[in-house]
Design an enzyme around this catalytic site. Structure first.
Site, PDB file in Angstrom:
ATOM      1  N   GLU A 160      41.639  47.014  33.362  1.00  0.00           N
ATOM      2  CA  GLU A 160      41.998  47.870  34.488  1.00  0.00           C
ATOM      3  C   GLU A 160      40.766  48.582  35.048  1.00  0.00           C
ATOM      4  OE1 GLU A 160      44.796  48.255  36.105  1.00  0.00           O
ATOM      5  OE2 GLU A 160      45.883  46.800  34.871  1.00  0.00           O
TER       6      GLU A 160
ATOM      7  N   HIS B  87      42.207  41.527  39.993  1.00  0.00           N
ATOM      8  CA  HIS B  87      42.811  40.930  38.794  1.00  0.00           C
ATOM      9  C   HIS B  87      42.927  39.418  38.940  1.00  0.00           C
ATOM     10  CE1 HIS B  87      43.732  44.475  36.477  1.00  0.00           C
ATOM     11  NE2 HIS B  87      44.399  45.040  37.477  1.00  0.00           N
TER      12      HIS B  87
ATOM     13  N   GLU C  31      44.235  45.182  42.960  1.00  0.00           N
ATOM     14  CA  GLU C  31      45.165  44.145  42.517  1.00  0.00           C
ATOM     15  C   GLU C  31      44.605  42.745  42.767  1.00  0.00           C
ATOM     16  OE1 GLU C  31      47.611  44.931  40.760  1.00  0.00           O
ATOM     17  OE2 GLU C  31      47.584  47.089  41.133  1.00  0.00           O
TER      18      GLU C  31
END
Length: 500
Positions: free
Chosen positions: A351, A290, A287
């Site tokens: 992703e 990102h 996370e």
């Protein structure tokens, strides 16, 4: 007489407004030299006080000093001015200036005007269709001939538009800060920080009553893992630029995300899904990747360009389709094609890149990177035990669990080599992936054995023998269908808590 009037006004030089102001100054107020001469003749106690405001460079009195001198002068020095211009005899008032208006960031404007752009394209296409239907046949033929005669001009205009679009796209290409991948970035990460601030405020209001206290051990564990990841990855570009504020939300949803401004949101369902601190490090590293790479700005840039180009197709659909119902159907097909051909494949690509960078962050933090594929194996098994339908990958914005496991398995050797260079302690010889495979195999064998025992008990219950017990030999309740799956899921959760 007319000659005399001309001679009287001819010597005046400058604009008429300047001439009028000079005339008024001579008739309404005394000159500055005369005012200074009168001041010198007054006694010291009756002289007006001068404010010592000078220009620091030249030492000459400024206009502000002279203005304050006039404002602070006695009334008898300005008899004509006080009667005709009373505003000059009052004390000077400070001007109140309001704060400057800040322009909205480009992503916010894009989000606001995005529906309006589609509406404008629909109205334009429908208007073209109505205009063409209203034309008489002879004018339609004349218009076709006009287009055919200027076909090369239209082709040149289209080629020029494509060239300008290509130049715009090429001038907005840059390299990803960590992976070095070439990407299109129309919106900068700085402008997206303001948009992320609005999003974080909305999330804070939504989850305000669900945040666990700071003293909760789960909150402290997540904060320690995030701080450890930041401390061990100081060489990452931009990792110290973000504040990395952690918020743990009390919710069974298995989810976690990081906003572009560094706000970390972790749900307690995710904390229950991970087996150990190594898997949590991998999830948080994914996370955080990102936000470090700027995937939000990158994805919005691609969506913005695709939407602008699709406006031309949307206008053509509403102009060509003979009825509004067919145009609505064509618009729906166009939106689905854009999602399945551009938006969702690009989201799956981002992703996968976040998995790669997150594995690097976890490796530098001395986590067992072999636990990364195990986490997605657990997620795949949990969905199978719950009986949730498997969505095809081409319909999802994320890669399938099986493809993520395969992708991470290919990256494990490189991550282990990177971990060894960071002076981390040696990993245990037992690979958690092998342990998980053996555990799943044992669970499947136990489930098959229990199912066979239940089948035998069911067959015995059908035989008309007196005093036949329906309780299984192991003394538990008969488990069928979903109950068996729930029991296996509980066993899996127990193994996860033991750190398997």
């Amino acid at each position: 007489m007319s000659f005399m009037c001309i001679r009287l006004f001819k010597p005046q030089s400058g604009s008429p407004l300047l001439t009028l102001s000079r005339t008024l100054s001579r008739t309404r107020a005394p000159r500055w030299s005369q005012h200074q001469h009168q001041q010198q003749q007054l006694p010291p106690q009756t002289r007006p006080r001068l404010h010592s405001v000078f220009c620091p460079s030249s030492g000459v009195q400024t206009r502000l000093q002279r203005t304050r001198h006039i404002y602070s002068s006695p009334e008898h020095l300005l008899p004509q001015t006080s009667s005709r211009l009373p505003a000059l005899t009052q004390p000077a008032k400070l001007l109140h200036t309001s704060a400057g208006l800040r322009a909205l960031p480009a992503p916010v404007l894009w989000l606001v005007f995005k529906p309006l752009q589609k509406l404008a394209a629909i109205i334009l296409g429908r208007s073209i269709r109505k205009w063409w239907k209203a034309l008489p046949p002879n004018k339609k033929q004349l218009f076709r001939e006009w287009v055919w005669q200027r076909r090369w001009h239209l082709v040149a205009a289209g080629a020029g538009l494509m060239l300008i679009t290509s130049l715009f796209l090429f001038t907005h290409l840059e390299e990803s800060p960590i992976t070095g991948r070439t990407r299109l970035l129309v919106f900068s990460k700085e402008s997206f920080m303001e948009l992320a601030q609005h999003a974080s405020n909305e999330y804070m209001e939504e989850f305000e009553k669900l945040f666990i206290p700071v003293s909760d051990p789960r909150q402290q564990v997540v904060e320690q893992v995030v701080q450890h990841l930041v401390r061990r990855n100081q060489d990452m570009d931009g990792i110290n630029y973000l504040p990395w504020k952690v918020h743990v939300v009390e919710s069974p949803v298995v989810n976690a995300f990081v906003l572009p401004d560094g706000k970390v949101f972790v749900f307690t369902g995710m904390l229950e899904a991970v087996a150990d601190i190594h898997q949590l490090s991998f999830v948080l590293g994914h996370e955080m990747a990102h936000a470090l790479i700027g995937h939000a700005a990158e994805q919005a840039s691609l969506s913005h360009v695709v939407d602008l180009l699709s406006l031309i197709l949307l206008t053509a659909i509403w102009a060509i389709c003979p009825r509004d119902s067919l145009a609505v159907l064509g618009q729906w097909i166009q939106s689905k094609l854009v999602q399945f051909m551009f938006n969702r494949p690009y989201s799956r690509k981002l992703e996968s890149e976040a998995d790669q960078v997150g594995l690097q962050l976890a490796a530098k933090a001395c986590a067992d990177v072999r636990s990364g594929p195990v986490f997605w194996q657990q997620m795949e098994l949990a969905e199978q035990l719950k009986g949730e339908p498997t969505i095809p990958e081409w319909l999802s914005t994320h890669p399938s669990h099986r493809n993520r496991i395969t992708h991470l398995d290919r990256l494990i050797p490189e991550a282990l080599e990177l971990r060894s260079k960071c002076e981390c302690p040696h990993l245990p010889a037992v690979d958690p992936r092998a342990v998980f495979s053996k555990t799943v195999q044992k669970l499947l064998e136990d489930a098959k054995k229990q199912e066979s025992e239940e089948n035998q008990e069911r067959e015995r219950a059908l035989v008309p023998l007196p005093q036949v017990s329906t309780i299984p030999p192991h003394g538990g309740q008969p488990q069928l269908g979903g109950a068996l799956a729930a029991s296996a899921l509980l066993q899996m959760d127990g193994l996860a808590l033991k750190g398997v």
